[in-house]
Motif scaffolding. Structure first.
Motif, short mmCIF file in Angstrom:
data_model
loop_
_atom_site.label_atom_id
_atom_site.label_comp_id
_atom_site.label_asym_id
_atom_site.label_seq_id
_atom_site.Cartn_x
_atom_site.Cartn_y
_atom_site.Cartn_z
N UNK A 291 0.84 -1.20 0.00
CA UNK A 291 0.00 0.00 0.00
C UNK A 291 0.88 1.26 0.00
N UNK B 44 -6.57 0.25 7.96
CA UNK B 44 -7.82 -0.05 7.26
C UNK B 44 -7.56 -0.94 6.05
N UNK B 45 -6.44 -0.70 5.37
CA UNK B 45 -6.09 -1.54 4.21
C UNK B 45 -5.87 -2.98 4.68
N UNK C 236 -9.27 -4.49 5.49
CA UNK C 236 -10.01 -4.80 4.27
C UNK C 236 -9.54 -6.13 3.67
N UNK D 91 -5.64 5.49 -5.30
CA UNK D 91 -4.92 4.36 -4.72
C UNK D 91 -5.26 4.18 -3.24
N UNK D 92 -5.24 5.27 -2.49
CA UNK D 92 -5.51 5.19 -1.05
C UNK D 92 -6.91 4.66 -0.79
N UNK D 93 -7.87 5.12 -1.59
CA UNK D 93 -9.26 4.69 -1.39
C UNK D 93 -9.45 3.23 -1.84
N UNK E 134 -7.53 0.81 -1.70
CA UNK E 134 -6.99 -0.14 -0.73
C UNK E 134 -7.88 -0.39 0.48
N UNK E 135 -8.88 0.47 0.68
CA UNK E 135 -9.67 0.35 1.92
C UNK E 135 -11.14 0.07 1.67
N UNK E 136 -11.51 -0.27 0.43
CA UNK E 136 -12.92 -0.55 0.14
C UNK E 136 -13.10 -1.98 -0.33
N UNK E 137 -14.35 -2.43 -0.33
CA UNK E 137 -14.65 -3.79 -0.79
C UNK E 137 -14.85 -3.87 -2.29
N UNK F 237 -17.48 3.29 4.62
CA UNK F 237 -16.08 2.93 4.89
C UNK F 237 -15.14 4.11 4.64
N UNK G 32 -12.08 8.49 8.77
CA UNK G 32 -11.34 8.02 7.60
C UNK G 32 -11.27 9.13 6.54
#
Lengths: 194, 79
Positions: free
Chosen positions: A57, A109-110, A113, B8-10, B12-15, B44, B52
């Motif tokens: 990341x 959070x990464x 997930x 990129x940041x987003x 990595x943290x979503x489904x 999220x 966040x």
């Protein structure tokens, strides 16, 4: 007194020890390469996997932002420690480490997930946390001395949970007790007379 | 660069990473990065008490030019 787990004093030696980054031993070379969501609740966190997710990341972010930096992985006190080192990384630390804290939040959070498990991963950038650790350990030690000499409790400036923990540890190492009072982000350490 | 970094940041943290898109808009109120995500992921990217969203804005603010860049979050169905 309600403290978060990372805010608890520990008996560990809290003197301003130099942090040495070592590569993480490969534990499960084939298993850990598989994509996440395989962990059952309550299982032991796979710290190596957490570090790998975090490193990917962060590496992609550095590439996109055209920033130089290498990523070191380590395990410290049962949590993954990922450090971005080298280059001019001040922008990624920010004033009082605010950008570093924000990035740590996103990195955790990464990991959540991908693995489905909350992570306590610690991120450091440009040695910021290591430097703060030395300064805060010294503050804890000298404050404990003052409190011992005067017999009066001393309230310190508000700090983050990470910073308070370092001070608590240093005070404990000096043989006194401390507690935290107030609400985030104004929560602060109070060093108590013996 | 900011657009790409935010995407990129987003992602990595979503489904639903494939449904993340970022649009760069220059308007009267300055530059705005508009992040669109799958409706299930909106919570999220905003996080509890906006934590966040705040973290994303902080990092983008640090990577961006001196003046502030707005970051808005919408779901893909919003116009």
């Amino acid at each position: 007194m309600t403290e978060s787990p990372e805010d608890q004093p520990t008996t560990e030696n809290a003197a301003g020890t130099e942090h040495i980054v070592e590569p993480v031993e490969p534990v499960e070379s084939t298993e850990s390469a598989a994509p996440g969501r395989s962990r059952s609740p309550g299982s032991v966190p796979d710290l190596e996997k957490e570090s790998e997710i975090a490193a990917d990341y962060l590496e992609d972010l550095l590439d996109i932002a055209d920033l130089d930096g290498d990523i070191d992985m380590d395990v410290e006190r049962d949590r993954a420690l990922v450090s971005v080192v080298g280059g001019d990384l001040d922008d990624l630390v920010g004033r009082d480490g605010v950008v570093l804290e924000a990035l740590q939040e996103l990195v955790r959070l990464a990991v959540l997930t991908q693995t489905g498990q909350r992570s306590r991963l610690m991120l450091d950038i440009g040695g910021y946390r290591a430097g703060r650790r030395a300064v805060l350990s010294e503050l804890g030690r000298t404050t404990a001395e003052t409190v011992r000499a005067t017999g009066e409790r001393v309230r310190l400036e508000p700090m983050s949970p990470f910073e308070r923990k370092i001070v608590h540890d240093a005070v404990a190492a000096a043989g006194l007790t401390s507690e935290s009072e107030g609400e985030e982000p104004q929560r602060r350490v109070v060093v108590l007379p013996a | 660069m900011l657009e790409e970094a935010l995407e990129h940041l987003v992602r990595g943290i979503v489904d639903h990473p494939d449904e993340v898109s970022v649009t760069d808009r220059n308007g009267r109120r300055g530059r705005t990065l508009e992040v669109r995500v799958h409706p299930e992921d909106l919570g999220k990217v905003i996080g509890r008490a906006g934590r966040t969203a705040k973290a994303l804005r902080t990092v983008i603010g640090a990577l961006g030019p001196g003046r502030g860049v707005r970051v808005d979050f919408l779901d893909v169905d919003e116009r």
